[in-house]
Write a protein that holds these residues in place. Structure first.
Motif, PDB file in Angstrom:
ATOM      1  N   ALA A   1      -0.480  -1.452 -12.097  1.00  0.00           N
ATOM      2  CA  ALA A   1      -1.886  -1.273 -11.724  1.00  0.00           C
ATOM      3  C   ALA A   1      -1.962  -0.673 -10.331  1.00  0.00           C
ATOM      4  N   TYR A   2      -2.933   0.232 -10.152  1.00  0.00           N
ATOM      5  CA  TYR A   2      -3.162   0.863  -8.860  1.00  0.00           C
ATOM      6  C   TYR A   2      -4.631   0.685  -8.506  1.00  0.00           C
ATOM      7  N   ARG A   3      -4.879   0.034  -7.366  1.00  0.00           N
ATOM      8  CA  ARG A   3      -6.249  -0.174  -6.897  1.00  0.00           C
ATOM      9  C   ARG A   3      -6.531   0.834  -5.788  1.00  0.00           C
ATOM     10  N   CYS A   4      -7.572   1.644  -5.971  1.00  0.00           N
ATOM     11  CA  CYS A   4      -7.878   2.711  -5.028  1.00  0.00           C
ATOM     12  C   CYS A   4      -8.651   2.193  -3.823  1.00  0.00           C
ATOM     13  N   HIS A   5      -8.394   2.814  -2.690  1.00  0.00           N
ATOM     14  CA  HIS A   5      -9.135   2.495  -1.477  1.00  0.00           C
ATOM     15  C   HIS A   5     -10.188   3.575  -1.247  1.00  0.00           C
TER      16      HIS A   5
ATOM     17  N   GLN B   1       0.834  -1.190   0.000  1.00  0.00           N
ATOM     18  CA  GLN B   1       0.000   0.000   0.000  1.00  0.00           C
ATOM     19  C   GLN B   1       0.873   1.246   0.000  1.00  0.00           C
ATOM     20  N   ILE B   2       0.442   2.256  -0.741  1.00  0.00           N
ATOM     21  CA  ILE B   2       1.233   3.482  -0.879  1.00  0.00           C
ATOM     22  C   ILE B   2       0.327   4.703  -0.699  1.00  0.00           C
ATOM     23  N   GLU B   3       0.965   5.881  -0.717  1.00  0.00           N
ATOM     24  CA  GLU B   3       0.235   7.140  -0.581  1.00  0.00           C
ATOM     25  C   GLU B   3      -0.662   7.131   0.666  1.00  0.00           C
ATOM     26  N   ASN B   4      -0.040   6.816   1.808  1.00  0.00           N
ATOM     27  CA  ASN B   4      -0.769   6.778   3.079  1.00  0.00           C
ATOM     28  C   ASN B   4      -1.958   5.825   3.013  1.00  0.00           C
TER      29      ASN B   4
END
Length: 225
Positions: free
Chosen positions: A189-193, A166-169
């Motif tokens: 790929a980036y999966r948003c939370h 996980q990145i960006e806090n």
């Protein structure tokens, strides 16, 4: 005289201990395990992780992440005194049921909504199209068409990619495509939370400012036509 005997005995014990630990760590490397009687160092630029023991130094070139198994790394070496040994490990065999073909977009570098379901959106950034060819099929089709035929395919693809963390806090998860896997071309790929769990496919490792920002866009009407 007694003092010199103690020093001599200490040196012999130290020598034997160093030889035994060097042998144990060499054996661990040959069976794909990380050395334990050593000091570990990692060079972020070269991706070389080194292990320094009393009489030896070993190293490997990390391919994706330091947590990866030893047999996924390359250039595994072990040097004791002046003798260098190359260690070859059998790489795990991976069987994929399809291949992804990534076509970069050389003109548009903006994030573009590619596909949408009732639960999430899929964006492309720096990618014009991704096509897929299943093992039993003769022709490749667009990922959009494949998603329409098989709604579960997206999660199948995400599970085959390598999650790096996980990145960006903890705002998003980052995935990469391993170089020897089912992807032809560069793919991240980036999966948003966020509330929808949007996914961004891109050929660039750099994160764009609009990733995981809630957007007022939709392709549902186009997809239904």
């Amino acid at each position: 005289m007694e003092f010199f005997k103690k020093v001599r005995n200490f040196l012999w014990i130290f020598f034997l201990f160093s030889c035994i630990t060097a042998g144990i760590d060499y054996y661990r490397l040959t069976i794909g395990k990380i050395p334990i009687f050593c000091i570990k160092e990692y060079n972020e630029r070269t991706k070389v992780e080194s292990y320094r023991g009393f009489f030896y130094i070993a190293e490997r070139t990390v391919k994706w992440d330091r947590r990866e198994a030893l047999n996924l790394s390359s250039n595994i070496k072990y040097q004791v005194l002046t003798k260098e040994l190359t260690i070859t490990l059998e790489r795990p065999k991976q069987i994929y049921h399809y291949v992804l073909y990534v076509t970069p977009d050389l003109e548009n570098q903006e994030s573009t909504l590619y596909y949408e379901t009732k639960n999430q959106k899929i964006y492309f950034n720096g990618i014009k199209e991704i096509e897929i060819k299943k093992a039993k099929d003769k022709k490749k089709i667009s990922l959009k068409e494949a998603f329409q035929k098989d709604p579960k395919l997206l999660e199948d693809i995400m599970s085959e990619l390598s999650l790096t963390g996980q990145i960006e806090n903890n705002k998003m998860e980052k995935y990469i495509a391993k170089k020897d896997t089912f992807v032809l071309g560069d793919l991240f790929a980036y999966r948003c939370h966020n509330e929808l769990g949007d996914i961004y496919f891109t050929n660039k490792e750099e994160i764009q400012e609009d990733y995981c920002v809630v957007k007022d866009d939709s392709t549902l009407k186009e997809q239904e036509q």
